[in-house]
Design a protein around this motif. Structure first.
Motif, PDB file in Angstrom:
ATOM      1  N   GLY A  52       0.816  -1.204   0.000  1.00 39.00           N
ATOM      2  CA  GLY A  52       0.000   0.000   0.000  1.00 39.00           C
ATOM      3  C   GLY A  52       0.852   1.256   0.000  1.00 39.00           C
ATOM      4  N   THR A  53       0.195   2.381  -0.139  1.00 42.28           N
ATOM      5  CA  THR A  53       0.871   3.669  -0.179  1.00 42.28           C
ATOM      6  C   THR A  53       0.184   4.656   0.757  1.00 42.28           C
ATOM      7  OG1 THR A  53      -0.473   4.403  -2.058  1.00 42.28           O
ATOM      8  CG2 THR A  53       1.644   3.346  -2.566  1.00 42.28           C
ATOM      9  N   VAL A  54       0.829   5.795   0.944  1.00 42.55           N
ATOM     10  CA  VAL A  54       0.303   6.860   1.785  1.00 42.55           C
ATOM     11  C   VAL A  54       0.441   8.170   1.024  1.00 42.55           C
ATOM     12  CG1 VAL A  54       0.573   8.122   3.963  1.00 42.55           C
ATOM     13  CG2 VAL A  54       0.895   5.646   3.916  1.00 42.55           C
ATOM     14  N   ARG A  55      -0.554   9.041   1.166  1.00 46.33           N
ATOM     15  CA  ARG A  55      -0.474  10.379   0.560  1.00 46.33           C
ATOM     16  C   ARG A  55       0.683  11.150   1.179  1.00 46.33           C
ATOM     17  NH1 ARG A  55      -5.591  13.030  -1.334  1.00 46.33           N
ATOM     18  NH2 ARG A  55      -4.663  14.868  -0.358  1.00 46.33           N
ATOM     19  N   ILE A  56       1.374  11.927   0.357  1.00 51.87           N
ATOM     20  CA  ILE A  56       2.531  12.665   0.844  1.00 51.87           C
ATOM     21  C   ILE A  56       2.137  13.708   1.883  1.00 51.87           C
ATOM     22  CG2 ILE A  56       2.393  14.255  -1.118  1.00 51.87           C
ATOM     23  CD1 ILE A  56       5.560  13.160   0.827  1.00 51.87           C
ATOM     24  N   ASP A  57       0.969  14.367   1.701  1.00 51.16           N
ATOM     25  CA  ASP A  57       0.587  15.377   2.689  1.00 51.16           C
ATOM     26  C   ASP A  57       0.282  14.744   4.043  1.00 51.16           C
ATOM     27  OD1 ASP A  57      -1.694  14.135   1.749  1.00 51.16           O
ATOM     28  OD2 ASP A  57      -2.923  15.948   1.789  1.00 51.16           O
ATOM     29  N   SER A  58      -0.278  13.512   4.023  1.00 55.21           N
ATOM     30  CA  SER A  58      -0.552  12.812   5.278  1.00 55.21           C
ATOM     31  C   SER A  58       0.741  12.323   5.929  1.00 55.21           C
ATOM     32  CB  SER A  58      -1.482  11.623   5.030  1.00 55.21           C
ATOM     33  OG  SER A  58      -2.753  12.061   4.608  1.00 55.21           O
TER      34      SER A  58
ATOM     35  N   VAL B 187       7.152  20.979  -1.744  1.00 55.34           N
ATOM     36  CA  VAL B 187       7.416  19.567  -1.461  1.00 55.34           C
ATOM     37  C   VAL B 187       7.835  18.874  -2.756  1.00 55.34           C
ATOM     38  CG1 VAL B 187       6.486  17.399  -0.570  1.00 55.34           C
ATOM     39  CG2 VAL B 187       5.726  19.578   0.415  1.00 55.34           C
ATOM     40  N   HIS B 188       8.975  18.194  -2.713  1.00 53.57           N
ATOM     41  CA  HIS B 188       9.480  17.442  -3.858  1.00 53.57           C
ATOM     42  C   HIS B 188       9.793  16.015  -3.417  1.00 53.57           C
ATOM     43  CE1 HIS B 188      10.063  21.568  -5.238  1.00 53.57           C
ATOM     44  NE2 HIS B 188      10.206  21.112  -6.472  1.00 53.57           N
ATOM     45  N   VAL B 189       9.418  15.067  -4.237  1.00 52.12           N
ATOM     46  CA  VAL B 189       9.737  13.664  -3.995  1.00 52.12           C
ATOM     47  C   VAL B 189      10.608  13.194  -5.150  1.00 52.12           C
ATOM     48  CG1 VAL B 189       8.845  11.336  -3.686  1.00 52.12           C
ATOM     49  CG2 VAL B 189       7.609  13.280  -2.715  1.00 52.12           C
ATOM     50  N   ASN B 190      11.802  12.732  -4.811  1.00 54.04           N
ATOM     51  CA  ASN B 190      12.775  12.310  -5.826  1.00 54.04           C
ATOM     52  C   ASN B 190      12.991  13.405  -6.870  1.00 54.04           C
ATOM     53  OD1 ASN B 190      12.900   9.793  -4.512  1.00 54.04           O
ATOM     54  ND2 ASN B 190      11.187   9.002  -5.726  1.00 54.04           N
ATOM     55  N   ASP B 191      13.134  14.641  -6.346  1.00 58.85           N
ATOM     56  CA  ASP B 191      13.435  15.822  -7.171  1.00 58.85           C
ATOM     57  C   ASP B 191      12.287  16.228  -8.088  1.00 58.85           C
ATOM     58  OD1 ASP B 191      15.983  16.150  -6.088  1.00 58.85           O
ATOM     59  OD2 ASP B 191      16.875  14.759  -7.540  1.00 58.85           O
TER      60      ASP B 191
ATOM     61  N   SER C 256       1.392   9.523  -3.974  1.00 59.66           N
ATOM     62  CA  SER C 256       1.614   8.335  -3.144  1.00 59.66           C
ATOM     63  C   SER C 256       3.106   8.158  -2.888  1.00 59.66           C
ATOM     64  CB  SER C 256       1.061   7.090  -3.844  1.00 59.66           C
ATOM     65  OG  SER C 256      -0.346   7.183  -3.997  1.00 59.66           O
ATOM     66  N   VAL C 257       3.484   8.305  -1.630  1.00 56.79           N
ATOM     67  CA  VAL C 257       4.882   8.155  -1.248  1.00 56.79           C
ATOM     68  C   VAL C 257       5.161   6.691  -0.926  1.00 56.79           C
ATOM     69  CG1 VAL C 257       4.498   8.599   1.212  1.00 56.79           C
ATOM     70  CG2 VAL C 257       6.707   9.112   0.197  1.00 56.79           C
ATOM     71  N   ARG C 258       6.374   6.237  -1.175  1.00 59.77           N
ATOM     72  CA  ARG C 258       6.763   4.850  -0.942  1.00 59.77           C
ATOM     73  C   ARG C 258       8.061   4.799  -0.143  1.00 59.77           C
ATOM     74  NH1 ARG C 258       3.860   1.447  -4.299  1.00 59.77           N
ATOM     75  NH2 ARG C 258       2.723   2.465  -6.000  1.00 59.77           N
ATOM     76  N   VAL C 259       8.341   3.647   0.438  1.00 61.14           N
ATOM     77  CA  VAL C 259       9.580   3.448   1.178  1.00 61.14           C
ATOM     78  C   VAL C 259      10.766   3.644   0.233  1.00 61.14           C
ATOM     79  CG1 VAL C 259      10.993   1.770   2.425  1.00 61.14           C
ATOM     80  CG2 VAL C 259       8.538   1.913   2.871  1.00 61.14           C
ATOM     81  N   GLY C 260      11.745   4.399   0.672  1.00 58.69           N
ATOM     82  CA  GLY C 260      12.926   4.663  -0.133  1.00 58.69           C
ATOM     83  C   GLY C 260      12.875   5.982  -0.874  1.00 58.69           C
TER      84      GLY C 260
ATOM     85  N   VAL D  72      12.300   8.130   3.212  1.00 58.23           N
ATOM     86  CA  VAL D  72      11.179   7.415   3.830  1.00 58.23           C
ATOM     87  C   VAL D  72      11.629   6.008   4.236  1.00 58.23           C
ATOM     88  CG1 VAL D  72       8.828   6.563   3.524  1.00 58.23           C
ATOM     89  CG2 VAL D  72       9.546   8.710   2.434  1.00 58.23           C
ATOM     90  N   LYS D  73      11.438   5.671   5.509  1.00 60.86           N
ATOM     91  CA  LYS D  73      11.751   4.329   6.002  1.00 60.86           C
ATOM     92  C   LYS D  73      10.495   3.526   6.319  1.00 60.86           C
ATOM     93  CE  LYS D  73      14.918   3.861   9.121  1.00 60.86           C
ATOM     94  NZ  LYS D  73      15.703   4.077  10.364  1.00 60.86           N
ATOM     95  N   ARG D  74       9.477   4.237   6.807  1.00 59.30           N
ATOM     96  CA  ARG D  74       8.228   3.556   7.176  1.00 59.30           C
ATOM     97  C   ARG D  74       7.049   4.397   6.716  1.00 59.30           C
ATOM     98  NH1 ARG D  74      11.583   2.079  11.489  1.00 59.30           N
ATOM     99  NH2 ARG D  74      11.593  -0.164  11.878  1.00 59.30           N
ATOM    100  N   LEU D  75       5.993   3.727   6.306  1.00 61.60           N
ATOM    101  CA  LEU D  75       4.781   4.396   5.871  1.00 61.60           C
ATOM    102  C   LEU D  75       3.768   4.368   7.001  1.00 61.60           C
ATOM    103  CD1 LEU D  75       4.412   2.983   2.245  1.00 61.60           C
ATOM    104  CD2 LEU D  75       5.449   5.144   2.972  1.00 61.60           C
ATOM    105  N   ILE D  76       3.410   5.532   7.496  1.00 59.58           N
ATOM    106  CA  ILE D  76       2.410   5.636   8.552  1.00 59.58           C
ATOM    107  C   ILE D  76       1.405   6.701   8.152  1.00 59.58           C
ATOM    108  CG2 ILE D  76       3.992   4.864  10.352  1.00 59.58           C
ATOM    109  CD1 ILE D  76       4.267   7.793  11.220  1.00 59.58           C
ATOM    110  N   ARG D  77       0.185   6.555   8.681  1.00 56.73           N
ATOM    111  CA  ARG D  77      -0.884   7.515   8.378  1.00 56.73           C
ATOM    112  C   ARG D  77      -1.274   8.344   9.582  1.00 56.73           C
ATOM    113  NH1 ARG D  77      -3.678   3.123   5.215  1.00 56.73           N
ATOM    114  NH2 ARG D  77      -3.356   3.614   2.999  1.00 56.73           N
ATOM    115  N   LYS D  78      -1.035   7.807  10.788  1.00 57.90           N
ATOM    116  CA  LYS D  78      -1.441   8.499  12.005  1.00 57.90           C
ATOM    117  C   LYS D  78      -0.249   9.228  12.610  1.00 57.90           C
ATOM    118  CE  LYS D  78      -5.204   5.338  13.240  1.00 57.90           C
ATOM    119  NZ  LYS D  78      -5.779   4.477  14.303  1.00 57.90           N
TER     120      LYS D  78
END
Length: 208
Positions: free
Chosen positions: A60-66, A89-93, A101-105, A121-127
């Protein structure tokens, strides 16, 4: 996800204390021991595991803003979404939207409150979690924060100093650049030459 986290722990020692392996199992623990990291506090390890369990399922994935809100990079979700919409906010430039959707790594770069944050990113959390748990969810590669100004801005008085005197006001206005002709320090102003010194009888300019 456990295997991905274990691999990330092996290469994540540049972020300082890892100590995340005890929550992942024996394999991660041996990796942390090889890297010389301090063992993670059992309470923090349990909280990390609980936060990860409440996150997305395998794959699964998590929204970057969350995510940036959950790991305490921003104070509220709305601030996280606003930062994304504002291009901070930039993900991988790559500039991303709040629903990305952000992912581990992934490498996340955030510009917020005058500071640049760079995390992996090491862990995906929502809370949202506490600070000790949040730092276990990413590798922090951020540059050091800018030093605070050691000198107070000109024209500011210390709290409790009372009302300024006439002399204090003249000094404040001089520091703020208000002293000019016709004003403080100018012709006819306090501390400036009097008109009588420049004008002769009848208001005509005095000859020199």
């Amino acid at each position: 996800m456990a295997s991905e986290d274990a691999d990330d722990n092996v290469h994540g020692d540049t972020g300082g204390r890892d100590g995340t392996a005890p929550a992942q199992g024996a394999g991660g623990s041996s990796a942390a021991g090889a890297a010389g990291a301090e063992p993670l506090d059992p309470k923090i390890a349990a909280a990390v595991a609980a936060a990860e369990a409440a996150g997305p399922s395998q794959g699964g994935t998590v929204r970057i803003d969350s995510w940036i809100w959950a790991v305490r990079l921003v104070k509220t979700r709305s601030l996280g979404a606003a930062a994304c919409r504002g291009g901070h906010v930039h993900v991988n430039d790559e500039r991303v939207k709040p629903a990305y959707s952000v992912r581990v790594g992934d490498e996340v770069r955030l510009r917020h409150e005058g500071r640049d944050r760079v995390v992996i990113v090491k862990r995906l959390i929502r809370k949202r979690v506490g600070a000790p748990v949040a730092v276990q969810c990413y590798v922090d590669n951020s540059p050091p924060p800018p030093p605070r100004e050691s000198v107070a801005p000109a024209g500011l008085r210390d709290r409790g100093a009372g009302r300024p005197t006439k002399r204090d006001r003249r000094e404040l206005e001089r520091l703020r650049g208000l002293g000019g002709t016709g004003g403080v320090g100018g012709i006819g102003g306090p501390g400036g030459p009097s008109p009588g010194g420049l004008l002769g009888p009848g208001g005509r300019p005095r000859s020199h």
